[in-house]
Design an enzyme around this catalytic site. Structure first.
Site, PDB file in Angstrom:
ATOM      1  N   HIS A 237       6.626  -1.264   3.142  1.00 41.23           N
ATOM      2  CA  HIS A 237       6.536  -2.763   3.290  1.00 41.23           C
ATOM      3  C   HIS A 237       5.709  -3.345   2.445  1.00 41.23           C
ATOM      4  O   HIS A 237       4.883  -2.963   1.768  1.00 41.23           O
ATOM      5  CB  HIS A 237       6.057  -2.974   4.967  1.00 41.23           C
ATOM      6  CG  HIS A 237       4.914  -2.259   5.028  1.00 41.23           C
ATOM      7  ND1 HIS A 237       4.586  -0.901   5.609  1.00 41.23           N
ATOM      8  CD2 HIS A 237       3.604  -2.687   5.175  1.00 41.23           C
ATOM      9  CE1 HIS A 237       3.518  -0.430   5.471  1.00 41.23           C
ATOM     10  NE2 HIS A 237       2.734  -1.698   5.372  1.00 41.23           N
TER      11      HIS A 237
ATOM     12  N   GLN B 147      -2.493   2.514   3.373  1.00 43.70           N
ATOM     13  CA  GLN B 147      -1.007   2.530   4.108  1.00 43.70           C
ATOM     14  C   GLN B 147      -1.274   3.008   5.244  1.00 43.70           C
ATOM     15  O   GLN B 147      -1.867   4.201   5.637  1.00 43.70           O
ATOM     16  CB  GLN B 147       0.144   3.398   3.296  1.00 43.70           C
ATOM     17  CG  GLN B 147       1.328   3.145   3.988  1.00 43.70           C
ATOM     18  CD  GLN B 147       2.579   3.779   3.171  1.00 43.70           C
ATOM     19  OE1 GLN B 147       2.365   4.585   2.287  1.00 43.70           O
ATOM     20  NE2 GLN B 147       3.754   3.286   3.376  1.00 43.70           N
TER      21      GLN B 147
ATOM     22  N   ASN C 157       0.793  -1.437   0.170  1.00 42.67           N
ATOM     23  CA  ASN C 157       0.042   0.035   0.056  1.00 42.67           C
ATOM     24  C   ASN C 157       0.894   1.048   0.020  1.00 42.67           C
ATOM     25  O   ASN C 157       1.839   1.461   0.697  1.00 42.67           O
ATOM     26  CB  ASN C 157      -1.053  -0.091   1.076  1.00 42.67           C
ATOM     27  CG  ASN C 157      -1.823  -1.261   1.143  1.00 42.67           C
ATOM     28  OD1 ASN C 157      -2.267  -1.418   0.113  1.00 42.67           O
ATOM     29  ND2 ASN C 157      -2.116  -1.730   2.435  1.00 42.67           N
TER      30      ASN C 157
END
Ligand code: 5GP
Ligand code: ZN
Length: 136
Positions: free
Chosen positions: A101, A95, A88
């Site tokens: 990540h 996010q 995201n």
């Protein structure tokens, strides 16, 4: 570079303990604290990049190579029948931690993971416009 206020910088660099599945000089792979499915893991770069727009090419390729290794391990050890790779970027996109990540979400028959969206229709005019605007 690390960001002193970033929780994933601290986790990635071992300053906060985590359930680590893999670690090398560039990344750490951890179990997600609120898993969507059994084995849901996160690949965290040890350097701070907020998102895909910022990440270096070298790190981006290392992350995807790590994803490939973890995918095989998950399939072998968990018997998962599918895998969603999700990443995201930005609050609007979901996010919540602003350190790049990659999610690895193993999939099982009858699991509760929902990755569905309503499919639209690509009109001729929009296709033309988008090909013009987005061609690299
Ligand atoms: P995002 O929504 O930013 O793509 O994903 C953030 C993910 O990080 C979420 O799935 C959330 O459960 C996970 N997460 C947030 N804080 C922690 C933490 O302190 N430890 C671990 N292991 N996972 C976390
Ligand atoms: Zn960070």
């Amino acid at each position: 570079m690390k960001d002193n206020n970033c929780i994933f910088c601290k986790i990635a660099n071992g300053e906060i303990p985590s359930s680590t599945l893999y670690e090398d000089e560039m990344v750490r792979v951890i179990l997600d604290i609120s898993p969507a499915s059994k084995g849901h893991a996160l690949i965290l770069p040890k350097e701070h990049y907020a998102n895909l727009y910022e990440i270096s090419d070298e790190m981006a390729s290392h992350v995807i190579k790590t994803a490939k290794k973890m995918a095989k391990k998950m399939q072998e050890e968990l018997g998962s029948e599918g895998l969603n790779v999700l990443q995201n970027n930005g609050e609007l996109a979901g996010q919540t931690v602003f350190h790049y990540h990659m999610h690895l979400i193993p999939r099982y028959q009858g699991d509760k993971v929902n990755m569905k969206w309503e499919n639209g229709k690509l009109s001729e005019s929009s296709k033309e416009e988008l090909v013009k605007k987005l061609s690299l």
